[in-house]
Write an enzyme that holds these catalytic residues in place. Structure first.
Site, PDB file in Angstrom:
ATOM      1  N   HIS A  84       0.863  -1.171   0.000  1.00 57.31           N
ATOM      2  CA  HIS A  84       0.000   0.000   0.000  1.00 57.31           C
ATOM      3  C   HIS A  84       0.903   1.225   0.000  1.00 57.31           C
ATOM      4  CE1 HIS A  84      -3.920  -2.056   1.552  1.00 57.31           C
ATOM      5  NE2 HIS A  84      -3.893  -1.973   0.241  1.00 57.31           N
ATOM      6  N   ASP A  90       1.249   4.148   1.393  1.00 62.28           N
ATOM      7  CA  ASP A  90       1.831   4.825   2.545  1.00 62.28           C
ATOM      8  C   ASP A  90       2.959   4.031   3.185  1.00 62.28           C
ATOM      9  OD1 ASP A  90      -0.342   3.090   3.185  1.00 62.28           O
ATOM     10  OD2 ASP A  90      -0.444   3.890   5.207  1.00 62.28           O
TER      11      ASP A  90
END
Length: 311
Positions: free
Chosen positions: A65, A67
Site C-alpha cells: 500500500h 503509505d
C-alpha cells in the site's frame, strides 16, 4: 560503541498530516540499519533526523500500500547517489514483485550500489548474511498480503569475575575459555565456560504494521524488548479497524501484554485523531509496561537488558 535505537521517521496512516509524515522507521542495531516501510518523504525525514543513507543496510517492506512503500524510489536513488561501501538487502512480499520492480526503477538513475532483492513467500527465517541477529517474517491479516518482521539476537555468555578468580583464571586464559568452551588448568583440572559464566539473553525487536489480530502478531511479539505496532484506530472504531485490516490501540496493547513485551511503541495513527491522548489512555488499560506514542523524528532506545538477563 554499539547503538541500538529506533528512529521514527513518520507516523501517519494512509494520509499524512501537518505533523505526521507517512510511515518510516529506521532501527539502528550496532552496525546495521533496518529501514521499515518507507512512505513518501522518508528521504527528507532522514535529513531532519540527522541520519545518513549510509546507515541503511536492509529495507523491509510489510506490504505494497502506498503509505508503506512510495518512498522507496527516493531512498533507493539516494543510496546510489551517496555510494555506501556495502550492498543493501530489500525484503518484501513476493506477491508484490511487480510493484517492487516498478518502484526500484521508477525513474532513470545511475546504479552504484548493489540492491539485493529478497522476496518473501511465507513465514520463516530470512537471509541476512553477516548480521548479528536472525531476521524472521510472519504473515499478517490485511486486504493485501502483508508480513511483519522480527529481529532476534542470539543468547551469549557473561563472564563472572568472582568465579574466574576462584579458579585462578585471568588474562589471555579468559579469552581462550570463551573461545573454546573449556580450559585445562596447570593442576590438570578442566573448567568449562558454564562454570564461570551466566547466560546473557539476546535482545529482540518486532515490527507489526497493517493487520487485524492474528497468530502472526502473537508470534512476532512474543517476549520482545521492543514492539513497534500499528494502532490506527480507537476501540470506538473497532468495526472499521476490522473491516479495513487494522488494529485499535487496545488490541495492540493486549497483544503486547499477552506476549510479555517490555517497551510498546504505538504508531500509524489515523488522520481522524488530531492527538493521541486517547490511544495512550486506551492502551494503559491493558498494558502496564513502558508505552511510547510515536512522534515524527523521535528516537526510542532499545531497552537495556534486565538485571535478571545479566545473570
Amino acid at each position: 560503541m554499539s547503538q541500538r535505537e529506533l528512529v521514527v521517521l513518520g507516523t501517519a496512516s494512509q494520509v499524512p498530516t501537518r505533523h505526521r509524515n507517512h510511515n518510516g522507521y529506521l532501527l539502528l542495531w550496532d552496525g546495521e540499519g533496518l529501514l521499515f516501510d518507507p512512505g513518501e518523504g522518508t528521504q527528507r525525514q532522514l535529513l531532519y533526523a540527522g541520519v545518513s543513507s549510509h546507515a541503511i543496510t536492509r529495507i523491509c517492506v510489510s506490504h505494497f500500500h502506498g503509505d508503506h512503500c512510495l518512498g522507496l524510489p527516493g531512498i533507493i536513488q539516494r543510496i546510489n547517489l551517496d555510494k555506501p561501501p556495502h550492498s543493501v538487502s530489500a525484503y518484501y512480499p513476493a506477491s508484490g514483485q511487480r510493484f517492487f520492480e516498478r518502484l526500484h526503477h521508477a525513474s532513470a538513475f545511475h546504479e552504484t550500489v548493489e540492491l539485493l532483492p529478497e522476496p518473501i513467500a511465507g513465514a520463516g527465517e530470512l537471509k541476512a548474511a553477516g548480521a548479528p541477529f536472525t531476521l524472521t517474517a510472519e504473515p499478517l491479516s490485511h486486504p493485501v498480503e502483508s508480513f511483519g518482521y522480527r529481529l532476534t539476537e542470539p543468547d551469549g555468555r557473561r563472564m563472572l569475575p568472582d568465579r574466574l578468580a576462584a579458579h585462578g583464571i585471568a588474562g589471555p586464559a579468559v579469552g581462550r575459555l570463551g573461545r573454546d568452551g573449556a580450559i585445562t588448568l596447570e593442576d590438570g583440572s578442566t573448567v568449562t565456560l558454564e562454570q564461570v559464566s551466566a547466560v546473557r539473553r539476546g535482545q529482540s525487536a518486532a515490527f507489526v504494521m497493517d493487520t487485524r489480530m492474528c497468530e502472526g502478531v502473537a508470534r512476532l511479539a512474543q517476549g520482545v524488548d521492543l514492539l513497534v505496532i500499528e494502532a490506527t484506530f480507537l476501540e470506538s472504531e473497532a468495526a472499521l479497524a476490522r473491516d479495513h485490516g487494522h488494529l485499535t490501540a487496545a488490541q495492540a496493547a493486549r497483544a503486547a501484554a499477552e506476549a510479555g513485551v517490555r517497551t510498546l511503541v504505538l504508531t500509524h495513527f489515523s488522520q481522524r485523531y488530531p492527538d493521541t491522548a486517547g490511544h495512550l489512555a486506551e492502551a494503559r488499560q491493558h498494558f502496564d509496561g513502558e508505552i511510547v506514542l510515536a512522534r515524527d523524528l523521535m528516537r526510542v532506545p532499545v531497552p537495556a537488558r534486565c538485571p535478571a538477563d545479566e545473570g
